[in-house]
Design a protein around this motif. Structure first.
Motif, PDB file in Angstrom:
ATOM      1  N   ASP A 216      69.933  51.763 124.696  1.00 12.79           N
ATOM      2  CA  ASP A 216      69.591  52.809 125.666  1.00 12.79           C
ATOM      3  C   ASP A 216      68.083  53.016 125.639  1.00 12.79           C
ATOM      4  N   PHE A 217      67.392  52.549 126.670  1.00  9.64           N
ATOM      5  CA  PHE A 217      65.933  52.561 126.689  1.00  9.64           C
ATOM      6  C   PHE A 217      65.344  53.713 127.503  1.00  9.64           C
ATOM      7  N   LYS A 218      66.160  54.710 127.815  1.00 12.21           N
ATOM      8  CA  LYS A 218      65.609  55.845 128.559  1.00 12.21           C
ATOM      9  C   LYS A 218      64.521  56.512 127.719  1.00 12.21           C
ATOM     10  N   LEU A 219      63.553  57.095 128.394  1.00 12.67           N
ATOM     11  CA  LEU A 219      62.384  57.657 127.732  1.00 12.67           C
ATOM     12  C   LEU A 219      62.782  58.723 126.719  1.00 12.67           C
ATOM     13  N   SER A 220      62.305  58.549 125.483  1.00 10.94           N
ATOM     14  CA  SER A 220      62.636  59.506 124.426  1.00 10.94           C
ATOM     15  C   SER A 220      61.408  59.936 123.629  1.00 10.94           C
ATOM     16  N   GLN A 221      60.429  59.054 123.471  1.00 12.25           N
ATOM     17  CA  GLN A 221      59.216  59.424 122.730  1.00 12.25           C
ATOM     18  C   GLN A 221      57.942  58.955 123.418  1.00 12.25           C
ATOM     19  N   SER A 222      57.909  57.679 123.784  1.00 12.39           N
ATOM     20  CA  SER A 222      56.661  57.124 124.297  1.00 12.39           C
ATOM     21  C   SER A 222      56.940  56.178 125.458  1.00 12.39           C
ATOM     22  N   PRO A 223      56.482  56.524 126.664  1.00  8.34           N
ATOM     23  CA  PRO A 223      56.734  55.631 127.806  1.00  8.34           C
ATOM     24  C   PRO A 223      55.931  54.344 127.699  1.00  8.34           C
TER      25      PRO A 223
ATOM     26  N   TRP B 173      52.027  40.741 127.109  1.00  6.76           N
ATOM     27  CA  TRP B 173      53.400  41.130 126.787  1.00  6.76           C
ATOM     28  C   TRP B 173      53.796  42.398 127.543  1.00  6.76           C
ATOM     29  N   LEU B 174      52.917  43.399 127.485  1.00  6.67           N
ATOM     30  CA  LEU B 174      53.255  44.676 128.103  1.00  6.67           C
ATOM     31  C   LEU B 174      53.210  44.610 129.625  1.00  6.67           C
ATOM     32  N   LYS B 175      52.297  43.817 130.175  1.00  8.21           N
ATOM     33  CA  LYS B 175      52.245  43.666 131.631  1.00  8.21           C
ATOM     34  C   LYS B 175      53.537  43.040 132.149  1.00  8.21           C
ATOM     35  N   ARG B 176      54.064  42.086 131.391  1.00 12.00           N
ATOM     36  CA  ARG B 176      55.318  41.449 131.793  1.00 12.00           C
ATOM     37  C   ARG B 176      56.446  42.477 131.869  1.00 12.00           C
ATOM     38  N   ALA B 177      56.474  43.385 130.909  1.00  8.68           N
ATOM     39  CA  ALA B 177      57.500  44.424 130.918  1.00  8.68           C
ATOM     40  C   ALA B 177      57.288  45.399 132.069  1.00  8.68           C
ATOM     41  N   LYS B 178      56.026  45.726 132.327  1.00  8.50           N
ATOM     42  CA  LYS B 178      55.711  46.596 133.475  1.00  8.50           C
ATOM     43  C   LYS B 178      56.170  45.935 134.775  1.00  8.50           C
ATOM     44  N   ASP B 179      55.852  44.661 134.951  1.00  8.48           N
ATOM     45  CA  ASP B 179      56.218  43.938 136.170  1.00  8.48           C
ATOM     46  C   ASP B 179      57.728  43.836 136.340  1.00  8.48           C
ATOM     47  N   ALA B 180      58.446  43.919 135.214  1.00  6.70           N
ATOM     48  CA  ALA B 180      59.918  43.853 135.276  1.00  6.70           C
ATOM     49  C   ALA B 180      60.528  45.215 135.626  1.00  6.70           C
ATOM     50  N   GLY B 181      59.670  46.245 135.714  1.00  6.82           N
ATOM     51  CA  GLY B 181      60.163  47.553 136.130  1.00  6.82           C
ATOM     52  C   GLY B 181      60.485  48.511 135.005  1.00  6.82           C
ATOM     53  N   TYR B 182      59.979  48.246 133.806  1.00  2.00           N
ATOM     54  CA  TYR B 182      60.322  49.081 132.653  1.00  2.00           C
ATOM     55  C   TYR B 182      59.254  50.113 132.312  1.00  2.00           C
ATOM     56  N   GLU B 183      58.314  50.342 133.212  1.00  2.00           N
ATOM     57  CA  GLU B 183      57.143  51.156 132.896  1.00  2.00           C
ATOM     58  C   GLU B 183      57.501  52.582 132.472  1.00  2.00           C
ATOM     59  N   GLN B 184      58.558  53.131 133.038  1.00  4.20           N
ATOM     60  CA  GLN B 184      58.946  54.508 132.716  1.00  4.20           C
ATOM     61  C   GLN B 184      60.110  54.570 131.721  1.00  4.20           C
ATOM     62  N   GLU B 185      60.332  53.483 131.024  1.00  2.00           N
ATOM     63  CA  GLU B 185      61.319  53.478 129.936  1.00  2.00           C
ATOM     64  C   GLU B 185      60.590  53.594 128.604  1.00  2.00           C
ATOM     65  N   GLU B 186      61.365  53.682 127.541  1.00  2.00           N
ATOM     66  CA  GLU B 186      60.777  53.775 126.202  1.00  2.00           C
ATOM     67  C   GLU B 186      60.004  52.492 125.880  1.00  2.00           C
ATOM     68  N   PHE B 187      58.965  52.628 125.051  1.00  2.00           N
ATOM     69  CA  PHE B 187      58.115  51.494 124.686  1.00  2.00           C
ATOM     70  C   PHE B 187      58.931  50.270 124.266  1.00  2.00           C
ATOM     71  N   ALA B 188      60.021  50.497 123.532  1.00  2.00           N
ATOM     72  CA  ALA B 188      60.828  49.390 123.013  1.00  2.00           C
ATOM     73  C   ALA B 188      61.410  48.514 124.108  1.00  2.00           C
ATOM     74  N   ALA B 189      61.371  48.973 125.369  1.00  2.00           N
ATOM     75  CA  ALA B 189      61.916  48.172 126.470  1.00  2.00           C
ATOM     76  C   ALA B 189      61.201  46.840 126.615  1.00  2.00           C
ATOM     77  N   VAL B 190      60.023  46.697 126.012  1.00  2.00           N
ATOM     78  CA  VAL B 190      59.312  45.415 126.037  1.00  2.00           C
ATOM     79  C   VAL B 190      60.216  44.289 125.551  1.00  2.00           C
ATOM     80  N   ILE B 191      61.090  44.606 124.585  1.00  2.00           N
ATOM     81  CA  ILE B 191      61.916  43.546 123.994  1.00  2.00           C
ATOM     82  C   ILE B 191      62.833  42.898 125.028  1.00  2.00           C
ATOM     83  N   LYS B 192      63.161  43.628 126.077  1.00  2.00           N
ATOM     84  CA  LYS B 192      64.063  43.059 127.090  1.00  2.00           C
ATOM     85  C   LYS B 192      63.438  41.851 127.786  1.00  2.00           C
ATOM     86  N   THR B 193      62.104  41.823 127.884  1.00  2.00           N
ATOM     87  CA  THR B 193      61.446  40.679 128.500  1.00  2.00           C
ATOM     88  C   THR B 193      61.168  39.567 127.501  1.00  2.00           C
ATOM     89  N   LEU B 194      61.338  39.857 126.220  1.00  2.00           N
ATOM     90  CA  LEU B 194      61.059  38.867 125.178  1.00  2.00           C
ATOM     91  C   LEU B 194      62.308  38.081 124.772  1.00  2.00           C
TER      92      LEU B 194
END
Length: 294
Positions: A231-238, A269-290
């Protein structure tokens, strides 16, 4: 089990092997040691250890043998030199040699084929940090055998982590923690370049890093729980904040004329996650693109 007789063999006398042998000697164990260069055992013999002439003699001397050599290739060469068929029968081998999960699985199969029990482990500290309350050592393998010798293993450190029956778990977790350590170290070294570019004392930078490290550890602990939950909804750090931060680090490096490899890597790494639409999810959402290999 026979370990109640306080007999243990240590195979491999690098700095860590010597330290382990000394710890058991200090606790009154009958310690047998073996090393291909016998002279490395001289001081241990003076302290009360017995030097085995070969690995077979070391294995036969104790119900449990701790192996800590340079790599699995060395360990495999040593054990393949055993000529007597029943030398390993009924013995417990605790492998603390650094290796991969696959090497641990192959070793377990090989030792079980010799009717020996096998545990795999990974030490997370340097020799001088052994036997402390926070000394972390990872173990995996047969749970019954681990529990039988847990008290004996606690002599080595107070923070033992048993990771389950999967024999490859300790090696995998060791590799995972090393990935964190070297990733953090890369960032630290780049930060030192930034400090130097502004004529800051790098010693003071190191002091500040030490002070913020516990808080960062708690943050990463939270991110680990996020990944585990799925569950990557925002909880601490977007993620958006970190995207901007890595872009700022990269811009600083370019303006300062220092190396840009690390910040470019992180920003990508982080730009790839942003481009995938995860910008307003929790930081850990980066792993979804990895999770998809590049």
């Amino acid at each position: 089990m026979e370990t109640l007789k306080n007999q243990i063999s240590i195979i491999g006398l690098g700095p860590m092997g010597i330290k382990i042998a000394q710890l058991y000697l200090q606790k009154g164990f009958q310690v047998t040691v073996f090393n291909r260069t016998a002279a490395k055992a001289d001081q241990l013999v003076k302290e009360g250890a017995r030097l085995a002439k070969n690995i077979s003699e070391a294995i036969e001397a104790s119900p449990v043998s701790v192996v800590i050599v340079h790599n699995y290739s060395v360990a495999n060469d040593l054990f393949s030199s055993i000529e007597t068929g029943n030398t390993l029968a009924g013995k417990l081998i605790v492998q603390l040699t650094t290796g991969t999960s696959q090497e641990a699985r192959l070793s377990e199969t090989w030792f079980n084929g010799k009717t020996a029990d096998y545990l795999d482990g990974a030490i997370q500290v340097a020799p001088e940090q052994m036997a402390q309350p926070d000394t972390t050592i990872l173990f995996s393998g047969n749970s019954r055998k681990y529990l039988e010798i847990e008290d004996t293993l606690k002599i080595l450190g107070g923070n033992l982590k048993y990771l389950g029956e999967n024999i490859g778990a300790a090696a995998a977790m060791d590799t995972a923690t090393l990935s964190y350590i070297y990733g953090a170290a890369a960032g630290f070294l780049h930060g030192a370049l930034i400090a130097e570019s502004e004529n800051f004392d790098v010693r003071e930078y190191g002091n500040i890093i030490a002070e913020i490290a516990p808080g960062m550890g708690e943050f990463l602990k939270h991110e680990g729980a996020v990944i585990s939950s799925g569950d990557f909804k925002l909880s601490q750090s977007p993620l958006a904040i970190s995207v901007e931060a890595t872009e700022r680090i990269l811009a600083t490096a370019k303006l300062s004329g220092i190396n840009t490899e690390f910040p470019q890597f992180a920003a990508n790494w982080l730009k790839r996650a942003k481009d995938a639409g995860y910008e307003q999810e929790e930081f850990a959402a980066v792993i979804k693109t990895l999770r998809t290999p590049q």
